[in-house]
Scaffold this motif. Structure first.
Motif, PDB file in Angstrom:
ATOM      1  N   GLU A  75      34.081  32.585  42.437  1.00  0.00           N
ATOM      2  CA  GLU A  75      35.301  31.873  42.029  1.00  0.00           C
ATOM      3  C   GLU A  75      36.456  32.653  42.639  1.00  0.00           C
ATOM      4  OE1 GLU A  75      35.964  32.261  37.831  1.00  0.00           O
ATOM      5  OE2 GLU A  75      33.905  31.745  37.351  1.00  0.00           O
ATOM      6  N   VAL A  76      37.370  31.945  43.283  1.00  0.00           N
ATOM      7  CA  VAL A  76      38.555  32.588  43.850  1.00  0.00           C
ATOM      8  C   VAL A  76      39.781  31.856  43.342  1.00  0.00           C
ATOM      9  CG1 VAL A  76      39.810  33.182  45.952  1.00  0.00           C
ATOM     10  CG2 VAL A  76      37.319  33.230  45.955  1.00  0.00           C
ATOM     11  N   GLY A  77      40.739  32.619  42.837  1.00  0.00           N
ATOM     12  CA  GLY A  77      42.029  32.072  42.430  1.00  0.00           C
ATOM     13  C   GLY A  77      43.119  32.959  42.999  1.00  0.00           C
ATOM     14  N   PRO A  78      44.377  32.618  42.754  1.00  0.00           N
ATOM     15  CA  PRO A  78      45.469  33.415  43.307  1.00  0.00           C
ATOM     16  C   PRO A  78      45.531  34.843  42.745  1.00  0.00           C
ATOM     17  CG  PRO A  78      46.305  31.634  41.912  1.00  0.00           C
ATOM     18  CD  PRO A  78      44.826  31.452  42.020  1.00  0.00           C
ATOM     19  N   ASP A  79      44.978  35.056  41.549  1.00  0.00           N
ATOM     20  CA  ASP A  79      45.050  36.377  40.912  1.00  0.00           C
ATOM     21  C   ASP A  79      43.826  37.241  41.149  1.00  0.00           C
ATOM     22  OD1 ASP A  79      47.500  35.673  39.863  1.00  0.00           O
ATOM     23  OD2 ASP A  79      46.613  34.859  38.037  1.00  0.00           O
ATOM     24  N   ARG A  80      42.644  36.606  41.204  1.00  0.00           N
ATOM     25  CA  ARG A  80      41.429  37.419  41.345  1.00  0.00           C
ATOM     26  C   ARG A  80      40.275  36.633  41.940  1.00  0.00           C
ATOM     27  NH1 ARG A  80      37.152  37.442  37.250  1.00  0.00           N
ATOM     28  NH2 ARG A  80      37.495  35.571  36.048  1.00  0.00           N
ATOM     29  N   LEU A  81      39.318  37.407  42.412  1.00  0.00           N
ATOM     30  CA  LEU A  81      38.077  36.880  42.969  1.00  0.00           C
ATOM     31  C   LEU A  81      36.943  37.460  42.144  1.00  0.00           C
ATOM     32  CD1 LEU A  81      36.213  36.427  45.894  1.00  0.00           C
ATOM     33  CD2 LEU A  81      36.475  38.865  45.733  1.00  0.00           C
ATOM     34  N   ARG A  82      35.943  36.648  41.867  1.00  0.00           N
ATOM     35  CA  ARG A  82      34.727  37.146  41.201  1.00  0.00           C
ATOM     36  C   ARG A  82      33.541  36.603  41.983  1.00  0.00           C
ATOM     37  NH1 ARG A  82      30.814  35.702  38.068  1.00  0.00           N
ATOM     38  NH2 ARG A  82      31.571  33.582  37.822  1.00  0.00           N
ATOM     39  N   VAL A  83      32.625  37.491  42.364  1.00  0.00           N
ATOM     40  CA  VAL A  83      31.431  37.099  43.107  1.00  0.00           C
ATOM     41  C   VAL A  83      30.226  37.750  42.449  1.00  0.00           C
ATOM     42  CG1 VAL A  83      30.235  37.137  45.330  1.00  0.00           C
ATOM     43  CG2 VAL A  83      32.725  37.041  45.287  1.00  0.00           C
ATOM     44  N   LYS A  84      29.178  36.963  42.287  1.00  0.00           N
ATOM     45  CA  LYS A  84      27.913  37.498  41.767  1.00  0.00           C
ATOM     46  C   LYS A  84      26.846  37.275  42.831  1.00  0.00           C
ATOM     47  CE  LYS A  84      26.066  35.630  38.066  1.00  0.00           C
ATOM     48  NZ  LYS A  84      25.718  35.296  36.689  1.00  0.00           N
ATOM     49  N   VAL A  85      26.159  38.344  43.210  1.00  0.00           N
ATOM     50  CA  VAL A  85      25.083  38.283  44.197  1.00  0.00           C
ATOM     51  C   VAL A  85      23.782  38.610  43.459  1.00  0.00           C
ATOM     52  CG1 VAL A  85      24.167  39.270  46.334  1.00  0.00           C
ATOM     53  CG2 VAL A  85      26.647  38.988  46.055  1.00  0.00           C
ATOM     54  N   THR A  86      22.820  37.676  43.522  1.00  0.00           N
ATOM     55  CA  THR A  86      21.554  37.839  42.809  1.00  0.00           C
ATOM     56  C   THR A  86      20.393  37.746  43.780  1.00  0.00           C
ATOM     57  OG1 THR A  86      22.553  36.700  40.909  1.00  0.00           O
ATOM     58  CG2 THR A  86      20.162  36.964  40.878  1.00  0.00           C
TER      59      THR A  86
END
Length: 143
Positions: A75-86
């Motif tokens: 998920e990417v937004g103007p404030d932060r990015l979150r990535v999960k690699v499984t």
């Protein structure tokens, strides 16, 4: 034909196909640019993502067929990015990886990628049985 822009949130299954992985990393950089992340952030995020995906294939999938996919959710937004690699491997204990900054480990090749990911990301968490890593990055330009 120009590939269409990546959505702000999605789930991908990457195989060891380098062209597909490269397209994913490039798409993430473009997505960060659209959300106003500075150049240094795009570099940091790309490096950490490449490392996370590379580790999943190299270590997590060491004994699995090359076609076994690594799942990437983001998920990417103007404030932060979150990535999960499984990965679909057995997992590992992050505390068992030698600290590459200690003198006695300076010649060892392992641990540097994990250290880099931790240095570049706002947070780095291992989930499940150690076969999932969650990377979070706060946009410094967001104030």
């Amino acid at each position: 034909a120009v590939a269409r822009p990546m959505p702000d949130a999605a789930r991908f299954d990457l195989t060891s196909d380098r062209a597909r992985s490269e397209a994913f990393f490039q798409g993430m950089v473009e997505l960060l640019a659209r959300h106003g992340y500075p150049e240094a952030s795009k570099f940091a995020v790309r490096l950490a993502l490449e490392e996370a995906v590379s580790n999943a294939f190299k270590h997590g999938h060491k004994n699995l067929p090359p076609s076994t996919p690594v799942r990437v959710e983001y998920e990417v937004g103007p404030d932060r990015l979150r990535v999960k690699v499984t990965d679909q491997g057995p997992g590992f204990d992050p505390s068992s990886v030698p600290d590459p900054t200690l003198d006695e480990n300076i010649e060892l090749p392992s641990g540097r990628g994990l250290m880099l990911m931790g240095a570049y990301m706002t947070s780095l968490r291992y989930l499940g049985r150690g076969n999932e890593v969650e990377l979070t990055y706060k946009n410094p330009a967001a104030g």
